[in-house]
Each structure stands twice: as C-alpha cells, then as structure tokens.
Design a protein around this motif. Structure first.
Motif, short mmCIF file in Angstrom:
data_model
loop_
_atom_site.label_atom_id
_atom_site.label_comp_id
_atom_site.label_asym_id
_atom_site.label_seq_id
_atom_site.Cartn_x
_atom_site.Cartn_y
_atom_site.Cartn_z
N TRP A 32 149.21 27.58 35.80
CA TRP A 32 149.31 27.57 34.27
C TRP A 32 150.28 26.69 33.89
O TRP A 32 151.37 26.74 34.24
CB TRP A 32 149.62 28.93 33.71
CG TRP A 32 148.41 30.03 33.87
CD1 TRP A 32 147.88 30.77 34.94
CD2 TRP A 32 147.25 30.24 33.07
NE1 TRP A 32 146.98 31.47 34.73
CE2 TRP A 32 146.20 31.16 33.59
CE3 TRP A 32 146.78 29.82 31.76
CZ2 TRP A 32 145.12 31.59 33.02
CZ3 TRP A 32 145.80 30.26 31.08
CH2 TRP A 32 144.94 31.27 31.67
N GLU B 193 147.41 26.97 29.54
CA GLU B 193 146.24 26.44 29.89
C GLU B 193 146.29 26.43 31.20
O GLU B 193 147.29 26.02 32.18
CB GLU B 193 146.37 25.00 29.43
CG GLU B 193 144.99 24.07 29.87
CD GLU B 193 145.20 22.65 29.47
OE1 GLU B 193 144.20 22.03 29.74
OE2 GLU B 193 146.19 22.30 29.03
N GLU C 220 150.30 26.08 24.21
CA GLU C 220 149.40 27.13 24.46
C GLU C 220 148.87 27.18 25.88
O GLU C 220 148.53 26.13 26.56
CB GLU C 220 148.09 26.92 23.62
CG GLU C 220 147.00 28.06 23.74
CD GLU C 220 147.65 29.34 22.85
OE1 GLU C 220 147.12 30.47 23.11
OE2 GLU C 220 148.52 29.26 21.98
N VAL D 258 145.67 24.99 34.85
CA VAL D 258 145.52 23.56 35.20
C VAL D 258 145.05 23.35 36.50
O VAL D 258 144.72 22.34 37.18
CB VAL D 258 146.51 22.84 34.80
CG1 VAL D 258 146.61 22.63 33.30
CG2 VAL D 258 147.74 23.57 35.27
#
Length: 575
Positions: free
Chosen positions: A462, A469, A467, A471
C-alpha cells in the motif's frame, strides 16, 4: 530552431555581436560558442512539415534534425567545440538559428533593448513566454542601472518598460522600493550574472528554440534507469551499467545461499531484525529470551549478548534510532529496554492490569510506544513515565506497531481487516481496509509504503502518502496457522522477502511482483525475515526449527559504503 542556407564552412563563419563588433568563429572554443550555427538570418527557420521530416532508428521515432542538434549541444558542453562546429557544417543542421545566436550574444553584451527586440523576432508562438522572458531581461537592465547609480534611468525602465508587461505586480512593488530606498536592494535584487540570466532564459524558452543543458546526458541516464528498474535482479551499487549493451544482472545478485546457521536459541525463533547500521541482528524466541548477534568483520555473526528476564515468550524487538539500545516485548507481559554494549536491562515498562503486546521507538529516540492488551496505545518516556495514551480500539492483541519517520502517524492493526493510521497531533484517523484478516505489516524505510500480510496467503503493498492506495500484490508463499512476517530489502528496498509455513524464504521483485526465489533450507515454518539495511546481499530468516539462517551470494560480495566490514565483505564466509 533552424537557420538559413549559408554554404560557407563553419570555421569561416562571421559572428556579429550586438555592439556591432565582428569576430571570426573558428570553432575551436572549449565551450559552446554563442554563435554556434548559421547567422545570416535573424528569423528562426520554420519547422518542416510532417512529411518532410527525416527520421532515423529502427522504430522510426527519432527525428534526425533533433538528434543531430542534441549531439552538437553535447559536444559543445563536453568542450569539443571544433567537433561541434564540424557537425553543424557537415550535417547542414545548425544548433541554433541566427536569431537565437544573436539574442544570446546581446544578453552577454548587456544590449538589453536590442535583445528584447530580437526576442520578439525569434518566432515564439506563446506570447506569455515572450512577456516573461522580457520581464527577466528588463529586470536585469533595471538592476544594472541601479548598480551604475543611474537611478532616474532605472525608474524610467521600471515605469515605461517593465510595468506595461503587466506581470508579477508584487515584484514590481519590490523593485519600486529599491528606487525609493537603496537599503532594501540587498534583499530584493537577484544577484545574477549575465551568464546566469542566459541560463534562466534557456530554461524558459521552448526546447525547439534552445536545447536544454545536458539533454543528451539526461536521455541516456533515463534509458539506463529504465533498464535498471526493469532488471528484476539489480541489487548492487558496484554493478556498472554499460552503454554498449542492454542491462541485465541475473540471479547472482540475490542472496540465495545459506552462509551461516545460528543455533543459540532453545525453542522456536519468532522474530529477527537487523539494526539500522547493519552491525547487529536481534532475535526473539519462544524460549523467553532474545539474543543480540554481532556481524563480524568477515561477515559472520556471533552471539554478543543473550538477554534473559522475560517471564513469557518474546514476540518482537525494536532497535533505537542510534542502535545503542534495544526493546524486547514479552507476549502480553512487559517491555524491557537493554543496553546493547553491556547487555544489561536498564528499564522495564509495565502497566497494572494489562499486558504489553507490541513496541517501537519514537524517531527522536526520546520516547517509546507500546500496544496494550486492552486495545489502547501508550507513549512512555524512557524512564517509564507515561506521556500520552490513545484509548479505544487502536490495536489488537496480535499486532505490529510502527510510527512514521516524521513522528506524525502511528500505525497499528485496529481490526481484523483494518490498519489504523493515527495522526498523533490532530487525532485524525485514516484506514487501510482489506477483505481478509491482517496478520502483520512492515513499514518501508521512507515511511511511504506499508507491506500487509493477509490470512489468504497474499502480501499487499500500500502507498500511504495520501489516500491509501493498493499498488502491489505478492503470492506464492504458504500461511495457514501462524503469523508470518515479510520485509522490504535489497538495494533501494527493491525487493520483498517473506517467511512461509512450507519452510522456505520467498523473494519477489517489488515493482513487478515477479517471484524470484524460493529458498529451501529450514526444517520448520519460517516466521520472520530481515534484510540487512547496510548490505543488500545479507538476509536473515527465523524459523520454528530453532535456527536463524544467514543468506548471501554464491560469490564474493562487493563493497558497500555503510556495511559493517573492513572494506571487503565476503558473503560466502571465505578469506
């Protein structure tokens, strides 16, 4: 961009200065000559139509004219002025148009009015760029007039030339203050030479008019970086990248050979962590002890201190920012702080009625944080005084605990499937929500990424800068009953490593998610891994088989600036 069809050889071209001086450009300058191209026309050569453009390269995407101009620019920048001039002559492609050459010479000569007039004749389509560049030129004129004590001329320039451009009104007020009172000049004036002004103008004008500095070097570096990022095994500072061939490392750069087996624990080893400087390794075990191992000058590890005193199993450890102290956390028991040099316990942290379940250091090293069995998080001074606590469902009985490098956000598992990111000052809360139970997590060195281990045998990456996300995902290892921990590691933390219940250590390429290695050797579940932050070729794994394995390369290692060694670190333990 462009020029005119002057047929005379480059070595005989005449160069006109803005003051009417005429000089012979012999092409032998060690720097890029101001009149680097054909000079008999003041207008920029129009761009050729799409059908007229010549392209080179197997893909047909490189414009020949741009390619030649960039090479010429590089030659001048490297000091090969004669070669640059010959390239312009032989190719018939000038580095700059005559108008641009004249403009640059006028700037260096301080011929401000003529340079502004030439700027308008270069053929720039964007009027805002023309106004912004004119502003810079006239501002330079203004300050040079002030420096020459020509106050009234400077004031006239400000009123009749700079102000009508109608940009940077606040800057105009600052310039006015220089006329009214000389004292603010030191604060407002840009201490800028004419050559510095020319560099600023180059950055402002379109690259088709003035090629940016070091453009060829930038393109080559960019190509090399793309190749390096695409190489799944790149893990060496000493790996030279050649321009003669495409870059590829091979698996030899990944630690995949057991160099040493550490057998000082009497029960399952649950946790391992290298110190920040890579000189030590700490391990925690079900045998109620922790061990500080020292990385020797030859790369071998030996017991420095065995830390006893916990009444229950030791679940985790945490190194102080300066690596001089170590925290150990008993399972729902106490936290102990140890002196690394002496192995002595110097403080015990406990709280009546609750057990301590996790620990970490505040980045300054002045406080420690702990998760408690009542789901709260507590901050302590080093002497054991409670400073602050965060009540409610902030953590779980089985949870890792981290704080970002700036000391702003505390990270913990607050629910079975959620990670809490708690702002320490504002009390604002952010969450990473997963669809599976979370078993552990690991924070990247730059505090921008979080590696989250899930019950369903996946590891998620993450990005938590803004915010949260998702990945990246990593799969292949086994987890069914136990807490299995993973880590970032390798050069620039380019890899992900994890333990596994099938007794293997798994290594993935961080960017691509490709599984690179599954390392056999342990005879029990691998609970935790730790990659040496100072040596990308050293990896440690802790197992239920009561051992810790140190992994390295199959060949001799190379030098690393921060590695703990005498300058030569032998990964295979050789001499």
């Amino acid at each position: 961009m462009g020029g005119v069809g002057d047929e005379e050889p480059a070595l005989k071209r005449m160069k006109f200065s803005s003051k009417g001086k005429i000089g012979l450009s012999n092409g032998c300058s060690s720097v890029e000559p101001v009149g680097g191209g054909l000079c008999s026309d003041l207008m920029a050569r129009p761009l050729p139509s799409e059908g007229d453009e010549q392209v080179i390269g197997s893909k047909g995407v490189i414009r020949k004219e741009e390619f030649v101009r960039i090479i010429a620019k590089a030659l001048y920048s490297l000091g090969y002025g004669k070669s640059g001039a010959h390239l312009e002559e032989e190719s018939g492609i000038p580095l700059h148009s005559a108008a641009v050459n004249l403009f640059m010479q006028q700037i260096l000569d301080g011929n401000w009015d003529d340079s502004v007039a030439t700027l308008h004749r270069i053929g720039l389509a964007d009027e805002s760029i023309v106004r912004a560049a004119s502003f810079l030129i006239l501002e330079q004129k203004f300050f040079e007039l002030l420096d020459g004590e020509k106050v009234m001329e400077a004031l006239k320039t400000l009123r009749t030339e700079i102000a009508p451009l109608c940009i940077k009104n606040s800057r105009i007020r600052e310039l006015s203050s220089c006329v009214v009172s000389p004292s603010p000049r030191r604060d407002v004036a840009r201490v800028r030479s004419r050559s510095k002004l020319l560099e600023e103008l180059k950055r402002m004008l379109p690259p088709t008019v003035m090629i940016p500095e070091k453009r060829l070097e930038h393109l080559v570096e960019q190509a090399l970086m793309v190749q390096r990022e695409a190489c799944p095994f790149h893990n060496s500072l000493d790996k030279q990248m050649s321009l003669y061939s495409d870059h590829h490392c091979g698996k030899a750069q990944i630690p995949s050979k057991t160099l040493q087996i550490l057998e000082a624990h009497d029960d399952e080893v649950w946790f391992v962590q290298f110190s920040h400087n890579g000189k030590y390794l700490a391990s925690a075990s079900n045998d109620r002890s922790a061990i500080i191992w020292e990385v020797g000058m030859n790369g071998e590890l030996s017991v420095k201190h065995k830390l006893s005193g916990h009444q229950k199993s030791v679940s985790s450890v945490s190194w102080s920012p300066n690596d001089q102290e170590l925290l150990t956390c008993g399972v729902e028991e106490t936290i102990r702080r140890w002196d690394v040099s002496t192995g002595k316990c110097i403080q015990i942290y406990e709280k009546a009625g609750v057990g301590l379940v996790s620990c970490t250091w505040f980045p300054s090293g002045k406080y420690i944080l702990s998760g408690l069995s009542d789901k709260s998080i507590c901050m302590w001074e080093l002497d054991g005084k409670e400073v602050e606590s965060w009540k409610g469902s902030k953590t779980l009985k089985i949870s890792d605990l981290e704080i970002t490098g700036d000391g702003e956000e505390i990270i913990s598992i607050c629910k079975d499937n959620a990670v809490l990111l708690l702002n320490r000052e504002s009390k604002d809360e952010r969450f990473i929500e997963e669809y599976q139970t979370i078993t552990s997590f690991c924070l990247s060195k730059d505090s921008n990424f979080l590696l989250v281990n899930l019950l369903n045998q996946e590891i998620h990456l993450w990005n938590i800068e803004g915010e949260p996300e998702l990945v990246g995902k990593y799969k292949g290892h086994r987890r069914s009953r136990f807490v299995i921990r993973s880590c970032f590691g390798g050069l620039k933390q380019s890899f992900i490593a994890s333990g596994s219940e099938d007794s293997q250590v798994y290594i993935w390429h961080r960017s691509s998610g490709e599984l690179l290695e599954a390392l056999p050797g342990h005879s029990g579940a691998v609970n935790c891994v730790s990659w040496n932050p100072a040596n990308p070729h050293m990896l440690a794994s802790a197992s239920d088989d009561r051992t810790i394995r140190i992994w390295g390369l199959n060949c001799l290692n190379v030098k690393y600036p921060n590695a703990h060694s005498n300058g030569i670190h032998y990964c295979n333990g050789g001499t």
